[in-house]
Write a protein that holds these residues in place. Structure first.
Motif, PDB file in Angstrom:
ATOM      1  N   VAL A 248       0.807  -1.228   0.000  1.00 60.37           N
ATOM      2  CA  VAL A 248       0.000   0.000   0.000  1.00 60.37           C
ATOM      3  C   VAL A 248       0.840   1.279   0.000  1.00 60.37           C
ATOM      4  O   VAL A 248       0.557   2.201  -0.771  1.00 60.37           O
ATOM      5  CB  VAL A 248      -1.002  -0.005   1.178  1.00 60.37           C
ATOM      6  CG1 VAL A 248      -1.648   1.364   1.350  1.00 60.37           C
ATOM      7  CG2 VAL A 248      -2.067  -1.060   0.954  1.00 60.37           C
ATOM      8  N   PRO A 249       1.898   1.410   0.841  1.00 58.78           N
ATOM      9  CA  PRO A 249       2.639   2.676   0.842  1.00 58.78           C
ATOM     10  C   PRO A 249       3.258   3.022  -0.508  1.00 58.78           C
ATOM     11  O   PRO A 249       3.465   4.201  -0.799  1.00 58.78           O
ATOM     12  CB  PRO A 249       3.727   2.439   1.901  1.00 58.78           C
ATOM     13  CG  PRO A 249       3.136   1.420   2.812  1.00 58.78           C
ATOM     14  CD  PRO A 249       2.362   0.495   1.910  1.00 58.78           C
ATOM     15  N   TRP A 250       3.565   2.024  -1.331  1.00 56.25           N
ATOM     16  CA  TRP A 250       4.138   2.268  -2.657  1.00 56.25           C
ATOM     17  C   TRP A 250       3.054   2.335  -3.743  1.00 56.25           C
ATOM     18  O   TRP A 250       3.365   2.549  -4.908  1.00 56.25           O
ATOM     19  CB  TRP A 250       5.138   1.176  -3.001  1.00 56.25           C
ATOM     20  CG  TRP A 250       6.512   1.405  -2.427  1.00 56.25           C
ATOM     21  CD1 TRP A 250       6.912   2.409  -1.604  1.00 56.25           C
ATOM     22  CD2 TRP A 250       7.673   0.593  -2.660  1.00 56.25           C
ATOM     23  NE1 TRP A 250       8.243   2.281  -1.301  1.00 56.25           N
ATOM     24  CE2 TRP A 250       8.744   1.177  -1.933  1.00 56.25           C
ATOM     25  CE3 TRP A 250       7.910  -0.558  -3.398  1.00 56.25           C
ATOM     26  CZ2 TRP A 250      10.035   0.632  -1.933  1.00 56.25           C
ATOM     27  CZ3 TRP A 250       9.194  -1.099  -3.405  1.00 56.25           C
ATOM     28  CH2 TRP A 250      10.239  -0.504  -2.681  1.00 56.25           C
ATOM     29  N   THR A 251       1.792   2.151  -3.357  1.00 47.15           N
ATOM     30  CA  THR A 251       0.694   2.150  -4.322  1.00 47.15           C
ATOM     31  C   THR A 251      -0.219   3.363  -4.161  1.00 47.15           C
ATOM     32  O   THR A 251      -0.767   3.879  -5.133  1.00 47.15           O
ATOM     33  CB  THR A 251      -0.167   0.876  -4.156  1.00 47.15           C
ATOM     34  OG1 THR A 251       0.677  -0.271  -4.205  1.00 47.15           O
ATOM     35  CG2 THR A 251      -1.222   0.771  -5.230  1.00 47.15           C
ATOM     36  N   ARG A 252      -0.385   3.812  -2.924  1.00 44.98           N
ATOM     37  CA  ARG A 252      -1.407   4.799  -2.580  1.00 44.98           C
ATOM     38  C   ARG A 252      -1.295   6.076  -3.405  1.00 44.98           C
ATOM     39  O   ARG A 252      -2.299   6.598  -3.893  1.00 44.98           O
ATOM     40  CB  ARG A 252      -1.304   5.112  -1.081  1.00 44.98           C
ATOM     41  CG  ARG A 252      -2.388   6.008  -0.538  1.00 44.98           C
ATOM     42  CD  ARG A 252      -2.345   6.026   0.979  1.00 44.98           C
ATOM     43  NE  ARG A 252      -1.000   6.245   1.478  1.00 44.98           N
ATOM     44  CZ  ARG A 252      -0.637   6.069   2.745  1.00 44.98           C
ATOM     45  NH1 ARG A 252      -1.538   5.651   3.621  1.00 44.98           N
ATOM     46  NH2 ARG A 252       0.589   6.298   3.134  1.00 44.98           N
ATOM     47  N   HIS A 253      -0.075   6.596  -3.610  1.00 46.58           N
ATOM     48  CA  HIS A 253       0.084   7.858  -4.345  1.00 46.58           C
ATOM     49  C   HIS A 253      -0.331   7.708  -5.808  1.00 46.58           C
ATOM     50  O   HIS A 253      -0.879   8.640  -6.403  1.00 46.58           O
ATOM     51  CB  HIS A 253       1.530   8.353  -4.251  1.00 46.58           C
ATOM     52  CG  HIS A 253       2.531   7.516  -4.989  1.00 46.58           C
ATOM     53  ND1 HIS A 253       2.928   6.266  -4.553  1.00 46.58           N
ATOM     54  CD2 HIS A 253       3.201   7.731  -6.152  1.00 46.58           C
ATOM     55  CE1 HIS A 253       3.809   5.758  -5.393  1.00 46.58           C
ATOM     56  NE2 HIS A 253       3.990   6.625  -6.387  1.00 46.58           N
ATOM     57  N   ILE A 254      -0.101   6.527  -6.377  1.00 46.68           N
ATOM     58  CA  ILE A 254      -0.494   6.290  -7.770  1.00 46.68           C
ATOM     59  C   ILE A 254      -2.016   6.277  -7.881  1.00 46.68           C
ATOM     60  O   ILE A 254      -2.602   6.895  -8.778  1.00 46.68           O
ATOM     61  CB  ILE A 254       0.098   4.969  -8.281  1.00 46.68           C
ATOM     62  CG1 ILE A 254       1.620   5.083  -8.375  1.00 46.68           C
ATOM     63  CG2 ILE A 254      -0.492   4.590  -9.645  1.00 46.68           C
ATOM     64  CD1 ILE A 254       2.303   3.796  -8.741  1.00 46.68           C
ATOM     65  N   LEU A 255      -2.677   5.570  -6.969  1.00 48.43           N
ATOM     66  CA  LEU A 255      -4.136   5.500  -6.996  1.00 48.43           C
ATOM     67  C   LEU A 255      -4.752   6.877  -6.768  1.00 48.43           C
ATOM     68  O   LEU A 255      -5.740   7.235  -7.421  1.00 48.43           O
ATOM     69  CB  LEU A 255      -4.633   4.505  -5.940  1.00 48.43           C
ATOM     70  CG  LEU A 255      -4.127   3.067  -6.087  1.00 48.43           C
ATOM     71  CD1 LEU A 255      -4.715   2.192  -4.987  1.00 48.43           C
ATOM     72  CD2 LEU A 255      -4.444   2.496  -7.456  1.00 48.43           C
ATOM     73  N   ASP A 256      -4.163   7.652  -5.864  1.00 47.56           N
ATOM     74  CA  ASP A 256      -4.666   9.006  -5.614  1.00 47.56           C
ATOM     75  C   ASP A 256      -4.522   9.868  -6.868  1.00 47.56           C
ATOM     76  O   ASP A 256      -5.439  10.624  -7.229  1.00 47.56           O
ATOM     77  CB  ASP A 256      -3.916   9.648  -4.448  1.00 47.56           C
ATOM     78  CG  ASP A 256      -4.296   9.049  -3.093  1.00 47.56           C
ATOM     79  OD1 ASP A 256      -5.314   8.314  -3.030  1.00 47.56           O
ATOM     80  OD2 ASP A 256      -3.561   9.298  -2.115  1.00 47.56           O
ATOM     81  N   ASP A 257      -3.372   9.761  -7.540  1.00 45.25           N
ATOM     82  CA  ASP A 257      -3.152  10.558  -8.752  1.00 45.25           C
ATOM     83  C   ASP A 257      -4.135  10.174  -9.856  1.00 45.25           C
ATOM     84  O   ASP A 257      -4.536  11.019 -10.666  1.00 45.25           O
ATOM     85  CB  ASP A 257      -1.718  10.359  -9.259  1.00 45.25           C
ATOM     86  CG  ASP A 257      -0.682  11.057  -8.389  1.00 45.25           C
ATOM     87  OD1 ASP A 257      -1.079  11.908  -7.565  1.00 45.25           O
ATOM     88  OD2 ASP A 257       0.511  10.742  -8.529  1.00 45.25           O
ATOM     89  N   LEU A 258      -4.522   8.889  -9.885  1.00 40.48           N
ATOM     90  CA  LEU A 258      -5.467   8.420 -10.898  1.00 40.48           C
ATOM     91  C   LEU A 258      -6.914   8.775 -10.563  1.00 40.48           C
ATOM     92  O   LEU A 258      -7.801   8.622 -11.399  1.00 40.48           O
ATOM     93  CB  LEU A 258      -5.368   6.893 -11.045  1.00 40.48           C
ATOM     94  CG  LEU A 258      -4.078   6.328 -11.640  1.00 40.48           C
ATOM     95  CD1 LEU A 258      -4.107   4.799 -11.592  1.00 40.48           C
ATOM     96  CD2 LEU A 258      -3.907   6.809 -13.077  1.00 40.48           C
ATOM     97  N   GLY A 259      -7.142   9.239  -9.328  1.00 42.41           N
ATOM     98  CA  GLY A 259      -8.511   9.462  -8.882  1.00 42.41           C
ATOM     99  C   GLY A 259      -9.245   8.157  -8.662  1.00 42.41           C
ATOM    100  O   GLY A 259     -10.483   8.107  -8.694  1.00 42.41           O
TER     101      GLY A 259
END
Length: 269
Positions: free
Chosen positions: A53-64
């Motif tokens: 999750v810590p390495w995934t969360r920013h990508i998902l947030d950027d994608l909306g």
């Protein structure tokens, strides 16, 4: 445009790196539009990634992206919209220590990294371990630090062996103690025994009231093989590892050439 009843799958499962994401970690407008059309036609979309999750969360947030995501190679089910960890499976550290000893007895000293559990779990990186990409990590020099908190996984690298050779040697030496996944260039992982992307995807699908027969999955690496085995249809990207292509129902264009969109557009008619 097809109606929801005509769309053949209720669940679209996509890996991230090398699949949904292009090399610059972006998602093309064409792929975004195809996924939006598929969800409008009644399908749910779940991201299924080896990243914790810590390495995934920013990508998902950027994608909306605000749906469920399966992270940590199947060990974590994460609600992106709520920024909440729904389930998490941790590695038995005693078994992992035995596994590492057996692997090193087979192939010699390894370079190590480890992913700590939790929404903000740090990735610890030991001397000699080469990180892929520009991702946050915490160096460690004392081996005791590696085992001082719950872990999702351990990453291993070898100074001479290829990723495929290291993964095979690790399964041979320690397959009774841990699961071994090869998730990308320089990424060989030791996981809780029996854990795979299929484990987490089945849990996430159940939360949505969906099942394997409803699912089309997209991926690019050997760690996606169990997910393809679980889903009704597995689609390998054009850039995929040959091991995954060998078990895929279909091979599409590469992640750089909108391979996911190519398939979804055809299914949408």
């Amino acid at each position: 445009m097809s109606t929801a009843a005509e769309f053949p799958f209720k669940l679209i499962a996509t890996d991230l790196d090398g699949t949904l994401l292009r090399s610059d970690e972006s998602v093309s407008q064409r792929t975004r539009a195809a996924l939006a059309a598929a969800t409008e036609a009644g399908a749910a979309h779940i991201v299924v990634t080896g990243r914790a999750v810590p390495w995934t969360r920013h990508i998902l947030d950027d994608l909306g992206y605000d749906g469920l995501a399966v992270c940590g190679q199947g060990g974590q089910v994460y609600h992106a919209g709520e920024h909440r960890l729904l389930t998490s499976v941790t590695l038995d550290r005693q078994l992992a220590g035995v596994a590492l000893a057996k692997i090193e007895a087979e192939v010699g000293p390894l370079y190590l990294a480890a992913s700590r559990d939790g929404l903000d779990g740090a990735v610890l990186v030991g001397q000699g371990y080469a990180l892929t990409g520009d991702l946050p990590a915490t160096p460690f020099t004392d081996a005791a630090d590696l085992w001082s908190a719950p872990l999702n996984k351990i990453y291993i690298q070898h100074p001479q062996l290829s990723d495929d050779e290291l993964a095979e040697a690790s399964r041979r030496a320690a397959g009774g103690f841990v699961s071994v996944a090869m998730a990308g260039a320089g990424i060989v992982e030791l996981l809780p025994l029996g854990l795979s992307k299929a484990t987490g995807l089945s849990l996430a699908a159940r939360r949505l009231g969906l099942k394997a027969a409803d699912t089309i999955a997209f991926g690019d690496m050997p760690n996606d093989v169990p997910m393809f085995g679980w889903a009704a249809r597995g689609v390998a990207m054009g850039n995929a590892h040959e091991e995954l292509k060998a078990v895929a129902d279909e091979v599409t264009a590469s992640n750089e050439d909108d391979g996911i969109a190519e398939v979804l557009e055809r299914l949408l008619g």
